[in-house]
Design a protein around this motif. Structure first.
Motif, PDB file in Angstrom:
ATOM      1  N   ALA A  45       0.842  -1.192   0.000  1.00 56.94           N
ATOM      2  CA  ALA A  45       0.000   0.000   0.000  1.00 56.94           C
ATOM      3  C   ALA A  45       0.876   1.241   0.000  1.00 56.94           C
ATOM      4  CB  ALA A  45      -0.921   0.002   1.217  1.00 56.94           C
ATOM      5  N   LEU A  46       0.344   2.315  -0.581  1.00 58.15           N
ATOM      6  CA  LEU A  46       1.127   3.548  -0.737  1.00 58.15           C
ATOM      7  C   LEU A  46       1.620   4.147   0.582  1.00 58.15           C
ATOM      8  CD1 LEU A  46      -0.535   5.603  -3.604  1.00 58.15           C
ATOM      9  CD2 LEU A  46       1.737   4.591  -3.550  1.00 58.15           C
ATOM     10  N   PRO A  47       0.716   4.364   1.566  1.00 56.91           N
ATOM     11  CA  PRO A  47       1.222   5.013   2.783  1.00 56.91           C
ATOM     12  C   PRO A  47       2.293   4.185   3.481  1.00 56.91           C
ATOM     13  CG  PRO A  47      -1.095   4.417   3.009  1.00 56.91           C
ATOM     14  CD  PRO A  47      -0.726   4.164   1.601  1.00 56.91           C
ATOM     15  N   PHE A  48       2.134   2.877   3.476  1.00 59.53           N
ATOM     16  CA  PHE A  48       3.148   2.035   4.108  1.00 59.53           C
ATOM     17  C   PHE A  48       4.455   2.096   3.329  1.00 59.53           C
ATOM     18  CE2 PHE A  48       5.297  -2.013   4.993  1.00 59.53           C
ATOM     19  CZ  PHE A  48       5.389  -1.916   6.366  1.00 59.53           C
ATOM     20  N   PHE A  49       4.324   2.154   2.010  1.00 63.82           N
ATOM     21  CA  PHE A  49       5.509   2.286   1.166  1.00 63.82           C
ATOM     22  C   PHE A  49       6.273   3.566   1.533  1.00 63.82           C
ATOM     23  CE2 PHE A  49       7.554   3.833  -2.724  1.00 63.82           C
ATOM     24  CZ  PHE A  49       8.317   2.732  -3.066  1.00 63.82           C
ATOM     25  N   ILE A  50       5.532   4.652   1.680  1.00 67.63           N
ATOM     26  CA  ILE A  50       6.161   5.927   2.019  1.00 67.63           C
ATOM     27  C   ILE A  50       6.834   5.829   3.374  1.00 67.63           C
ATOM     28  CG2 ILE A  50       5.723   8.371   2.499  1.00 67.63           C
ATOM     29  CD1 ILE A  50       3.283   8.110   0.607  1.00 67.63           C
ATOM     30  N   TYR A  51       6.129   5.225   4.322  1.00 72.11           N
ATOM     31  CA  TYR A  51       6.695   5.061   5.661  1.00 72.11           C
ATOM     32  C   TYR A  51       7.982   4.238   5.606  1.00 72.11           C
ATOM     33  CZ  TYR A  51       7.384   2.789  10.150  1.00 72.11           C
ATOM     34  OH  TYR A  51       7.951   2.279  11.279  1.00 72.11           O
ATOM     35  N   THR A  52       7.944   3.123   4.899  1.00 71.75           N
ATOM     36  CA  THR A  52       9.117   2.251   4.826  1.00 71.75           C
ATOM     37  C   THR A  52      10.288   2.973   4.175  1.00 71.75           C
ATOM     38  OG1 THR A  52       7.483   0.583   4.276  1.00 71.75           O
ATOM     39  CG2 THR A  52       9.751  -0.118   4.323  1.00 71.75           C
ATOM     40  N   ILE A  53      10.020   3.629   3.056  1.00 74.41           N
ATOM     41  CA  ILE A  53      11.100   4.317   2.353  1.00 74.41           C
ATOM     42  C   ILE A  53      11.725   5.384   3.234  1.00 74.41           C
ATOM     43  CG2 ILE A  53      11.634   5.863   0.421  1.00 74.41           C
ATOM     44  CD1 ILE A  53      11.223   3.041  -0.468  1.00 74.41           C
ATOM     45  N   SER A  54      10.888   6.101   3.979  1.00 73.02           N
ATOM     46  CA  SER A  54      11.426   7.179   4.806  1.00 73.02           C
ATOM     47  C   SER A  54      12.440   6.629   5.796  1.00 73.02           C
ATOM     48  CB  SER A  54      10.298   7.890   5.548  1.00 73.02           C
ATOM     49  OG  SER A  54       9.839   7.085   6.614  1.00 73.02           O
ATOM     50  N   ALA A  55      12.221   5.410   6.266  1.00 75.08           N
ATOM     51  CA  ALA A  55      13.131   4.861   7.265  1.00 75.08           C
ATOM     52  C   ALA A  55      14.297   4.137   6.621  1.00 75.08           C
ATOM     53  CB  ALA A  55      12.366   3.922   8.188  1.00 75.08           C
ATOM     54  N   GLN A  56      14.085   3.497   5.500  1.00 73.02           N
ATOM     55  CA  GLN A  56      15.123   2.586   5.007  1.00 73.02           C
ATOM     56  C   GLN A  56      15.274   2.537   3.506  1.00 73.02           C
ATOM     57  OE1 GLN A  56      13.214  -0.609   7.173  1.00 73.02           O
ATOM     58  NE2 GLN A  56      12.741  -1.573   5.233  1.00 73.02           N
ATOM     59  N   TYR A  57      15.437   3.706   2.913  1.00 70.97           N
ATOM     60  CA  TYR A  57      15.693   3.684   1.482  1.00 70.97           C
ATOM     61  C   TYR A  57      17.076   3.103   1.234  1.00 70.97           C
ATOM     62  CZ  TYR A  57      18.069   8.023   2.670  1.00 70.97           C
ATOM     63  OH  TYR A  57      18.877   8.952   3.246  1.00 70.97           O
ATOM     64  N   ALA A  58      17.189   2.247   0.231  1.00 70.27           N
ATOM     65  CA  ALA A  58      18.468   1.593  -0.023  1.00 70.27           C
ATOM     66  C   ALA A  58      19.389   2.489  -0.838  1.00 70.27           C
ATOM     67  CB  ALA A  58      18.246   0.269  -0.755  1.00 70.27           C
ATOM     68  N   ASP A  59      18.815   3.240  -1.759  1.00 72.78           N
ATOM     69  CA  ASP A  59      19.633   4.129  -2.576  1.00 72.78           C
ATOM     70  C   ASP A  59      18.809   5.331  -3.002  1.00 72.78           C
ATOM     71  OD1 ASP A  59      17.934   3.191  -4.588  1.00 72.78           O
ATOM     72  OD2 ASP A  59      19.269   1.517  -4.983  1.00 72.78           O
ATOM     73  N   GLN A  60      19.450   6.227  -3.729  1.00 75.43           N
ATOM     74  CA  GLN A  60      18.790   7.462  -4.110  1.00 75.43           C
ATOM     75  C   GLN A  60      17.548   7.212  -4.963  1.00 75.43           C
ATOM     76  OE1 GLN A  60      20.213   9.623  -2.361  1.00 75.43           O
ATOM     77  NE2 GLN A  60      18.802  11.277  -2.858  1.00 75.43           N
ATOM     78  N   ALA A  61      17.635   6.215  -5.833  1.00 72.18           N
ATOM     79  CA  ALA A  61      16.498   5.931  -6.715  1.00 72.18           C
ATOM     80  C   ALA A  61      15.278   5.544  -5.889  1.00 72.18           C
ATOM     81  CB  ALA A  61      16.865   4.811  -7.687  1.00 72.18           C
ATOM     82  N   GLU A  62      15.523   4.741  -4.847  1.00 74.16           N
ATOM     83  CA  GLU A  62      14.402   4.303  -4.025  1.00 74.16           C
ATOM     84  C   GLU A  62      13.826   5.481  -3.244  1.00 74.16           C
ATOM     85  OE1 GLU A  62      14.528   0.027  -2.633  1.00 74.16           O
ATOM     86  OE2 GLU A  62      14.547   1.095  -0.749  1.00 74.16           O
ATOM     87  N   LEU A  63      14.728   6.356  -2.758  1.00 75.80           N
ATOM     88  CA  LEU A  63      14.266   7.540  -2.035  1.00 75.80           C
ATOM     89  C   LEU A  63      13.382   8.397  -2.932  1.00 75.80           C
ATOM     90  CD1 LEU A  63      14.328   9.314   0.478  1.00 75.80           C
ATOM     91  CD2 LEU A  63      16.387  10.381  -0.391  1.00 75.80           C
ATOM     92  N   MET A  64      13.791   8.549  -4.199  1.00 78.46           N
ATOM     93  CA  MET A  64      12.998   9.348  -5.127  1.00 78.46           C
ATOM     94  C   MET A  64      11.629   8.716  -5.353  1.00 78.46           C
ATOM     95  SD  MET A  64      14.743  11.858  -5.315  1.00 78.46           S
ATOM     96  CE  MET A  64      13.579  12.829  -6.264  1.00 78.46           C
ATOM     97  N   ARG A  65      11.597   7.384  -5.381  1.00 79.03           N
ATOM     98  CA  ARG A  65      10.288   6.724  -5.485  1.00 79.03           C
ATOM     99  C   ARG A  65       9.426   7.054  -4.278  1.00 79.03           C
ATOM    100  NH1 ARG A  65      12.810   2.471  -7.912  1.00 79.03           N
ATOM    101  NH2 ARG A  65      12.947   1.084  -6.117  1.00 79.03           N
ATOM    102  N   GLY A  66      10.086   7.176  -3.106  1.00 78.06           N
ATOM    103  CA  GLY A  66       9.355   7.558  -1.899  1.00 78.06           C
ATOM    104  C   GLY A  66       8.731   8.932  -2.055  1.00 78.06           C
ATOM    105  N   TYR A  67       9.534   9.885  -2.555  1.00 80.30           N
ATOM    106  CA  TYR A  67       8.993  11.229  -2.801  1.00 80.30           C
ATOM    107  C   TYR A  67       7.838  11.163  -3.790  1.00 80.30           C
ATOM    108  CZ  TYR A  67      12.545  13.962  -0.362  1.00 80.30           C
ATOM    109  OH  TYR A  67      13.323  14.539   0.596  1.00 80.30           O
ATOM    110  N   GLY A  68       8.052  10.396  -4.841  1.00 75.07           N
ATOM    111  CA  GLY A  68       7.012  10.272  -5.856  1.00 75.07           C
ATOM    112  C   GLY A  68       5.725   9.728  -5.251  1.00 75.07           C
TER     113      GLY A  68
END
Lengths: 285, 295, 281
Positions: free
Chosen positions: B240-263
């Motif tokens: 789910a989107l909100p959980f995805f955002i939450y997970t990325i905020s804590a543990q993005y593996a790289d810049q690309a993943e972080l950008m997906r979090g912003y997206g």
């Protein structure tokens, strides 16, 4: 006639089910948390620290964390909200206050997780640099962000109660030559203190009940917080962090104690605001 | 003199408050928007998979938020599907049939349900899932269905309240005309009151949809996972989107993943803004004082 | 054209295609063969160090077999063991060996498919590059709370730790700091990934993370002169090592069994190595 009675029964059933859910949630927590009370650990939990390696599962630090973060958020948010509400309904003129009103309403629709996301990458580094110590994940950061989150709750409630001050009072004050500020300070605020109190209590309830902001921003340390720049864990974040860990252990049972505290907290606040609201209605009519 | 000073400072304080609030919100949201704007593209959703293949379910999407988006949509749809009939029915009951005593007692419960922290609803859903897992069937575990049920409980009080208020706020003349023409109580409700109150009820439903879409605390205890692909059944885990955002905020593996979090954050924000605008267009200030109460 | 000839052409075409495909994806496509025609779901949860490998394995399997669903959740080793024991998931990962009690209680079967270490990490901006074991112990116990005391800048140390369910925490606590209590004032994060990003974002932070997760965003600190890397873990020089386990309740069957076999296949082991772990085969 018979169909009407049937429909009424069905509708009543739906309402009854909804009530049952409310009770069921409480029931589940009491039943699952009960072994704590019979085990005699129930009261010790509220006074001791969280030391799982020693088999001590106290939630006192989380209670303190919740109280400090939520109350600080309210302290930050009340003056700003009061100012905004005054601007919207009494002091302001021109298009800006209306725009602010619209923004505030829009804020109610912003997802909490997006606030948290922005908080981690924008607010936390700012607080870290400003404070000069700590990781920036602390009570202060969480309270600031939570303050923004609960502001619309208060502003909308405040401005509603400002708006419901009888026009005649305001006209009387105007006739006496009162300025808008004087009207606000001497008529509007004294007349709507019940609404103000309810708004603050509601906002406090939201601050206590919020999980995401604390979980993402407050650092989740299990120590008793000593200053606003230290990390802390709230009851809600504690539930989120531990729930995944275990099902049949004492550790898991303590979650239901947290749950019961939060549930009772909500109930008290709801009854309080309803009382005030009822009295307010009576006074108005 | 003193009066003027007070006048000035109070006015200045009010404007300052407005400025502080606006600046905080615009700052926070603007930060996400500016940082994340660049990531908005079909790639954000579909990663390396061809969009058409993904949409036709021919290939699974990895490195994109398509599964999370579909997961959120499915979840919200299910939750509203469960909550809407019960919520609206209960609302009609409260407005049209309940005695004042029942109204006040039930109302108290609905207020409590609306007020309890969503994480408790999640904890409840989780416990129920475990209970059924042990007592009923091994196949039941935290899953899409459990999440949808929990979310339905979460928005139930909003639906009840908006329906009830929409009906109660109808002008008296609307209420008395039909019975005067010989319509039964039921006919009055179905043919007169409900259509009149429709805008209020619909805006309540839409706001509930927004509430379901943004909730994270409930789902994180009841079955959302980091990687699942598209939800395959009611009993499966999902993204789910909100959980995805939450997970990325804590543990993005790289810049690309972080950008997906912003997206993802922008997408979720846009969805909620859209729903909110829709509801505002529909309602006439009706649900106003109901929705900012609790969360 | 005779029939045999036709078949020959056909075979040649197929083998060319296979060769092309094999050239296209260097990993042995054959390792994915057992999955063909299978359907169903494998639910995985637990150890967060495992997640990158699990995700990659799931991606490769699901891309070739659309009817297979593999769901990956975190939670920590404790969660993985409990959930697989309760039958909530099919595979429970753990970054520590399950205790004898857990093995007996849930009839766990353990599969150790990689070796990993737990390294102490700090922000790359930090001047401190090495610590003694005693310093590490003192920092995590909260006795040393300023970087100046260990030769760094005059800034308070922000200690990061993991939640109770973490196997990484368990291993670190046992092998690196000799079971000394970690200060309760430490920030708690919930996964190896979160630990990495927390320390990467905090110039004064210190934490511990799976060696496989260490990349340029964080700086591994040498302990008593040994830097935690793949090589030092492999050679046994770096003492804080552990296995990465995938556990099942009872002997695995069906899709779950195939999945675990895949982890041990050439491709599976290659994925483990790519994600920074020491392959066991």
């Amino acid at each position: 006639m018979r169909t009407e009675r049937l429909v009424q029964r069905l509708l009543g059933l739906a309402a009854g089910c909804s009530v049952a859910v409310t009770l069921l949630i409480f029931g589940f927590m009491v039943i699952l948390g009960l072994p704590l009370a019979t085990g005699g650990t129930f009261f010790r939990m509220f006074t001791s620290a969280w030391l799982p390696h020693q088999g001590v599962y106290g939630i006192a630090p989380m209670v303190a964390g919740t109280l400090s973060i939520a109350s600080l958020a309210v302290v930050f948010s009340v003056p700003v909200s009061l100012g905004c509400a005054a601007l919207i309904s009494v002091l302001g003129s021109g298009p800006l206050p209306a725009l602010l009103h619209r923004l505030v309403r829009f804020m109610t629709g912003i997802p909490t997780v997006v606030y948290g996301f922005a908080g981690i990458f924008l607010l936390v580094p700012l607080v870290r640099e400003w404070a000069g110590r700590g990781s920036g994940m602390c009570i202060l950061s969480a309270a600031l962000l939570l303050g923004v989150l609960i502001a619309p709750t208060m502003i909308l409630f405040f401005s509603d109660s400002f708006a419901s001050v009888p026009r005649t009072y305001l006209e009387a004050a105007e006739a006496l030559g009162a300025t808008p500020v004087q009207k606000l300070l001497h008529v509007v605020i004294p007349c709507s203190w019940r609404g103000l109190t309810s708004g603050v209590v509601l906002a406090l309830g939201r601050a206590v009940g919020d999980t995401l902001i604390a979980l993402m921003i407050a650092g989740n340390a299990t120590a008793m917080p000593g200053s606003v720049l230290e990390p802390a864990r709230t009851l809600t974040a504690h539930i989120a962090l531990v729930v995944a860990a275990d099902f049949d252990s004492l550790e898991f049972r303590t979650l239901f104690a947290c749950g019961i505290i939060l549930y009772l907290c909500t109930t008290v606040m709801v009854i309080f605001t309803r009382r005030i609201g009822a009295a307010w209605e009576q006074q108005r009519w | 003199m003193v009066t003027r000073l007070i006048d000035r400072s109070v006015t200045a304080f009010a404007w300052l408050s407005g400025l502080v609030l606006t600046a905080s919100v615009v700052g926070l949201m603007g930060y996400v928007l500016i940082k994340g704007m660049g990531s908005l593209s079909p790639r954000l959703f579909f990663g390396n998979t061809a969009p058409l293949d993904a949409l036709l379910l021919r290939r699974q999407v990895f490195d994109g938020i398509f599964p999370a988006t579909v997961g959120t949509l499915t979840l919200v749809g299910l939750a509203i599907f469960i909550a809407m009939p019960i919520g609206i029915a209960a609302g009609i009951y409260m407005a049209e049939f309940a005695t004042p005593r029942i109204q006040s007692v039930f109302g108290l419960f609905f207020d409590i349900l609306a007020g309890i922290p969503s994480i408790l609803v999640g904890l409840f859903g989780f416990s129920v899932a475990l209970f059924f897992h042990h007592r009923v069937s091994d196949r039941i575990a935290p899953c899409l269905l459990i999440s949808a049920l929990s979310l339905a409980f979460l928005v139930l009080p909003y639906l009840i309240r908006t329906t009830q208020t929409a009906l109660e706020n109808l002008p008296r003349h609307v209420r008395v005309t039909a019975p005067a023409l010989g319509a039964s109580r039921l006919q009055t409700i179905i043919y007169v009151l409900l259509p009149q109150a429709l805008s209020g009820i619909v805006s309540g439903v839409i706001l509930s949809v927004g509430r379901c879409a943004e909730d994270t605390a409930v789902i994180m205890l009841t079955g959302v996972v980091a990687t699942a692909g598209l939800p395959s059944s009611l009993l499966s885990s999902y993204e789910a989107l909100p959980f995805f955002i939450y997970t990325i905020s804590a543990q993005y593996a790289d810049q690309a993943e972080l950008m997906r979090g912003y997206g993802a954050a922008i997408v979720l924000l846009a969805v909620c803004a859209l729903l909110f605008t829709l509801a505002t267009l529909i309602r006439h200030r009706l649900a106003d004082h109901l929705f900012y109460g609790t969360r | 054209m005779s029939r045999t000839e036709g078949r020959l052409h056909w075979l040649m075409a197929i083998s060319t295609l296979v060769l092309l495909l094999a050239g296209f994806c260097p990993a042995m496509a054959g390792d994915l063969d057992p999955f063909s025609g299978m359907t169903g779901t494998v639910k995985i949860s637990g150890g967060t160090a495992h997640i990158p490998v699990m995700k990659e394995a799931a991606k490769r399997i699901m891309q070739n077999n659309p009817d297979i669903r593999i769901t990956v959740a975190g939670g920590g080793s404790g969660v993985g063991i409990k959930q697989v024991g309760e039958g909530l998931v099919d595979i429970g990962n753990s970054g520590r060996k399950p205790t004898d009690e857990e093995i007996a209680k849930y009839d766990l079967k353990m599969f150790k498919w990689a070796i990993d270490g737990v390294g102490v990490v700090a922000n790359p901006e930090n001047r401190v590059k090495a610590l003694s074991k005693n310093q590490v112990k003192a920092i995590f116990a909260g006795r040393i709370d300023n970087w100046k005391a260990v030769g760094g800048m005059d800034k308070a140390i922000n200690v990061y730790t993991r939640d109770e369910a973490s196997g990484t925490r368990e291993v670190f606590w046992k092998k690196a700091i000799d079971k000394e209590d970690i200060t309760p004032g430490a920030n708690v994060v919930v996964s190896n990934g979160a630990m990495k990003s927390a320390v990467a974002n905090d110039p004064y932070g210190i934490g511990y993370v799976s060696v496989g997760h260490i990349d340029a965003s964080v700086m591994p600190l040498a302990i008593d002169g040994v830097t935690p890397t793949l090589e030092t873990v492999k050679s046994g020089q770096y003492p804080v090592a552990r296995g990465l386990f995938s556990n099942t309740r009872g002997e695995p069957t069906g899709l779950t069994q195939t999945f675990i076999a895949f982890l041990f296949s050439e491709t599976g082991q290659k994925i483990a190595a790519e994600k920074g772990f020491v392959a066991v085969k």
